[in-house]
Design an enzyme around this catalytic site. Structure first.
Site, PDB file in Angstrom:
ATOM      1  N   GLU A 112      -6.343  -0.076  -7.065  1.00  0.00           N
ATOM      2  CA  GLU A 112      -5.307   0.766  -7.669  1.00  0.00           C
ATOM      3  C   GLU A 112      -4.347  -0.153  -8.434  1.00  0.00           C
ATOM      4  O   GLU A 112      -3.821  -1.108  -7.859  1.00  0.00           O
ATOM      5  CB  GLU A 112      -4.535   1.544  -6.593  1.00  0.00           C
ATOM      6  CG  GLU A 112      -5.298   2.746  -6.051  1.00  0.00           C
ATOM      7  CD  GLU A 112      -4.534   3.506  -4.956  1.00  0.00           C
ATOM      8  OE1 GLU A 112      -4.805   4.701  -4.769  1.00  0.00           O
ATOM      9  OE2 GLU A 112      -3.683   2.902  -4.269  1.00  0.00           O
ATOM     10  N   ASN A 170      -3.759   6.388  -0.347  1.00  0.00           N
ATOM     11  CA  ASN A 170      -3.111   6.462   0.963  1.00  0.00           C
ATOM     12  C   ASN A 170      -2.244   7.704   1.106  1.00  0.00           C
ATOM     13  O   ASN A 170      -2.030   8.198   2.211  1.00  0.00           O
ATOM     14  CB  ASN A 170      -2.287   5.200   1.224  1.00  0.00           C
ATOM     15  CG  ASN A 170      -3.178   4.063   1.715  1.00  0.00           C
ATOM     16  OD1 ASN A 170      -4.298   4.307   2.190  1.00  0.00           O
ATOM     17  ND2 ASN A 170      -2.723   2.840   1.583  1.00  0.00           N
ATOM     18  N   SER A 189       0.810  -1.216   0.000  1.00  0.00           N
ATOM     19  CA  SER A 189       0.000   0.000   0.000  1.00  0.00           C
ATOM     20  C   SER A 189       0.846   1.270   0.000  1.00  0.00           C
ATOM     21  O   SER A 189       0.299   2.352  -0.166  1.00  0.00           O
ATOM     22  CB  SER A 189      -0.989   0.014   1.162  1.00  0.00           C
ATOM     23  OG  SER A 189      -0.553  -0.729   2.239  1.00  0.00           O
ATOM     24  N   HIS A 247      -3.266  -2.938  -5.857  1.00  0.00           N
ATOM     25  CA  HIS A 247      -3.544  -2.530  -4.484  1.00  0.00           C
ATOM     26  C   HIS A 247      -5.032  -2.655  -4.186  1.00  0.00           C
ATOM     27  O   HIS A 247      -5.842  -1.834  -4.607  1.00  0.00           O
ATOM     28  CB  HIS A 247      -3.049  -1.091  -4.256  1.00  0.00           C
ATOM     29  CG  HIS A 247      -3.261  -0.619  -2.862  1.00  0.00           C
ATOM     30  ND1 HIS A 247      -3.550   0.674  -2.542  1.00  0.00           N
ATOM     31  CD2 HIS A 247      -3.247  -1.293  -1.682  1.00  0.00           C
ATOM     32  CE1 HIS A 247      -3.701   0.779  -1.228  1.00  0.00           C
ATOM     33  NE2 HIS A 247      -3.521  -0.410  -0.702  1.00  0.00           N
TER      34      HIS A 247
END
Ligand code: 3HC
Length: 695
Positions: free
Chosen positions: A445, A483, A412, A433
């Site tokens: 992702e 993130n 991540s 992801h």
């Protein structure tokens, strides 16, 4: 003869067979009720009335689906005649039985056409729904008034306010349709039509509706509004449904139309329409049309922890052949139990049949060691989040699967280029992801390095489609799109604590904004320990001038890792979140250490600062070309982080609010909060030239 639209585009064809005629709508891709379709349908119904040879008529659709609704692309334009409610009224008023033959999805205006027919028969695979609330609308062609007349207020409230689809079997149980086709839909429909010839016509609009008691009705509306978290349409739609028991059809429909037209030009509907098209646009990466994806059927998952198990389930649910590997029998057994437990819960809650569970479970095989992955087309790594651990794993993995196998990491935050460099085939390495729980969350992702081959990226997009996920392709940076933005606004949330807010105040402000949960409640849910470990790893490289808030570290030092330890930002008693005076004391101490006098911070300030943090970081992501388009960011935030879809995502919303106030807020943050908070070039540039993200 053919009764077509004035434009004569052949999107509606009438075959005037006797005694049962057929009206076929043929407007690819989803038979939306564009102006030509509405005009064609009306002309066809008039012809049915005129032609004495016709004694009943079937409305059916060509292609993959029944009518999937009004044409969403027309919503930005002024409504053009004939209007759908008038066409549908003409169908209901027809003096000869009209039967809807439904396959695929009868949604929105399509469902409303079916509701106004005198009988409905459906293919067992068909689904029905009034998803207008998902576009910030209420049904606009009688849905709120006719549906309760067929299935009652309670069930209609549920369907209309949630926008959820029901499969044909449930539609039959509810009374939404009259019959399921047992094989050939057209043939079964013709049979039903012949049965209805000469019988009394049952018009939906003439059916009575049993009222709901007033208190129960108000409670339902309040509950629907609460669940909508700021979205306006669900509550409005529910109120209209209740009117069906009070007003005659015509008056109820007039109220419905009024609300529909008002909402059609609302900000929320514009935002939700943007969300609808953006979700589809992300799947089309500019320049990738001609790139052929690799074939993937056999998938390996390395690591059977929470993420690995969820990813395995996501692939099995989509029919892939899955192999999960671990380093020991013990770890493997724990993973197997985790997967079984997830499926068990789905069966217990009625979301999955026992047969489907068995079928999906059979698709997952288990093994110890990487050697068992030699025949895989794709391997997804979901092991401990540590660069050296992952590099070592990829070094070992490199020797095992056949050439052409895609090696994916579910990291991540980490630099995927460095992971790829550990192999002899960096072109085959990509980030996939997933978000937790991986079998539930829609966002994926797809992270490409400079070395990732185009057909590997294209395979990621193709996989997302099969997994029914929403993919966003991005490049490597710390935390990728989601993130990275999350880190920044969490940081701002912690500054707010130091300056005077308490965790529950920040959470409440963001929940009022429309997030399902505030950042501190989320952090307690996810567990504070993982982020703590990451902070400790990164501590040595931290900019000493960065404003760093250490409240979370102190919580962790006290063993408060969130819900799983009964305490984190809150304390939990019998699972209930409660404000903890010990946390308040820690927060106050932090203000003191920083030398700040605590002040009352308003909900508006909290929202504006968090929004500014999100928009500025999103602009930096665009400036660095981590993603190509503003809509990529919007989709990530809506589908991975709970940014309210009725706001259209942060960049769509920024356009609507205007960039000047956001820029002013960001400038203030840059001045006060120091390194990391510099104004993004594209934000300043756009604001200066009055340019928008979505021209
Ligand atoms: N209007 C215009 N275009 C539409 C559309 C609509 N109602 N529904 C789908 N499309 C387009 C999509 O944009 C897409 O176009 P693209 O290929 O150029 O991207 C294409 O049709 C295929 O759609 P999907 O990629 O979504 O195909 P799927 O097979 O995955 O899904 C679907 C099909 C279930 C029909 C899905 O498209 C869907 O949910 N559509 C929206 C349905 C809806 O919301 N209807 C209500 C409209 S409002 C209304 O009817 C008001 C009325 O009450 C008056």
């Amino acid at each position: 003869m053919t009764a077509a639209s004035p434009a004569d585009d052949n999107s509606v064809r009438l075959t005037p067979t006797s005694p049962v005629a057929v009206i076929e709508i043929d407007n690819p891709p989803v038979n939306a009720t564009s102006q030509a379709v509405r005009a064609g349908l009306l002309a066809a119904i008039h012809e049915v009335e005129r032609n004495p040879q016709i004694e009943a008529v079937v409305i059916a659709c060509a292609g993959r689906t029944f009518v999937a609704g009004a044409d969403i692309r027309e919503f930005g334009q002024p409504p053009r005649e004939p209007h759908l409610p008038d066409v549908i009224d003409a169908i209901e008023a027809c003096s000869k039985p009209v039967i809807a033959a439904v396959h695929g999805t009868a949604l929105g205006g399509g469902c409303e056409i079916a509701l106004a027919c005198h009988a409905r028969i459906a293919d067992p695979g068909a689904s029905f729904g009034l998803p207008e609330v998902k576009l910030g609308l209420v049904p606009g062609a009688g849905g709120t008034q006719r549906l309760p007349r067929l299935i009652g207020l309670e069930a209609a409230l549920d369907l209309v306010s949630s926008g959820r689809m029901v499969k044909a079997a449930e539609a039959l149980r509810l009374g939404l349709i009259d019959r399921l086709s047992s094989g050939d839909l057209r043939q079964d429909t013709m049979e039903l039509a012949r049965e209805l010839i000469g019988k009394q016509i049952r018009r939906t609009g003439e059916q009575p509706v049993a009222a709901m008691d007033g208190q129960n009705a108000s409670a339902r509306i309040a509950e629907i509004r609460r669940k909508a978290r700021g979205a306006e349409a669900p509550g409005r739609a529910a109120e209209l449904v209740l009117l069906a028991a009070e007003l005659p059809l015509k008056q109820g429909m007039a109220r419905e139309r009024e609300t529909f037209l008002a909402l059609r030009s609302s900000e929320q509907s514009a935002a939700l329409r943007h969300a609808f098209f953006a979700e589809r646009e992300v799947t089309r990466l500019p320049g990738f049309d001609a790139v052929e994806p690799r074939s993937v059927q056999k998938v390996g998952i390395v690591g059977a922890g929470t993420m690995g198990s969820g990813i395995a389930i996501a692939f099995a649910d989509a029919g892939f052949d899955v192999k999960v590997v671990e380093t020991s029998e013990q770890a493997l057994a724990a993973g197997r139990a985790r997967i079984a437990d997830t499926y068990e819960k789905q069966v217990a809650s009625g979301r999955l049949t026992a047969a489907a569970r068995d079928e999906r479970s059979r698709l997952i095989d288990y093994g110890v060691g990487l050697d068992t992955l030699s025949d895989r087309d794709l391997v997804v790594e979901a092991v401990f989040e540590d660069l050296e651990v992952k590099r070592a794993l990829f070094r070992d993995l490199d020797a095992i699967p056949k050439p052409g196998t895609i090696l994916a990491t579910n990291t991540s935050y980490l630099d995927i280029s460095l992971i790829a460099d550990a192999t002899s085939r960096p072109a085959d390495v990509v980030g996939l992801h997933f978000f937790s729980p991986a079998n539930v969350m829609k966002l994926l992702e797809i992270v490409r390095t400079d070395a990732t081959a185009d057909d590997v990226v294209a395979t990621g997009l193709a996989l997302a489609k099969r997994l029914r996920k929403i993919p966003v392709v991005c490049r490597v940076c710390d935390g990728f799109v989601g993130n990275r933005i999350l880190s920044r606004y969490r940081q701002q949330a912690e500054y707010l604590l130091e300056e005077g807010a308490l965790p529950h105040e920040v959470d409440a402000a963001l929940e009022a904004f429309g997030f399902p949960m505030g950042p501190f409640a989320v952090s307690d849910m996810a567990g504070l320990d993982i982020a703590w470990a990451r902070r400790k790893r990164l501590a040595a490289n931290r900019d000493p001038n960065e404003r760093y808030v250490d409240i979370a570290d102190r919580l962790c030092e006290a063993g408060r890792f969130g819900r799983k330890t009964g305490a984190g930002w809150y304390r939990y008693e019998a699972g209930k979140r409660e404000i903890d005076p010990a946390v308040t004391a820690l927060v106050e101490e932090a203000s003191q250490r920083r030398g700040l006098t605590r002040r009352k911070i308003s909900t508006e300030e909290i929202q504006a600062r968090i929004r500014a943090a999100i928009v500025n970081e999103a602009c930096k992501i665009l400036d660095e070309r981590i993603v190509e388009r503003p809509l990529d960011v919007d989709v990530v935030m809506m589908h991975g982080y709970g940014y309210p879809a009725w706001r259209g995502g942060p960049l769509f919303e920024a356009d609507r609010i205007g960039l000047q106030p956001i820029l002013a807020q960001v400038k203030e943050r840059a001045e006060r909060d120091g390194p990391g908070w510099e104004v993004a070039e594209s934000l300043a540039g756009r604001a200066a030239s009055n340019a928008k993200f979505y021209p």
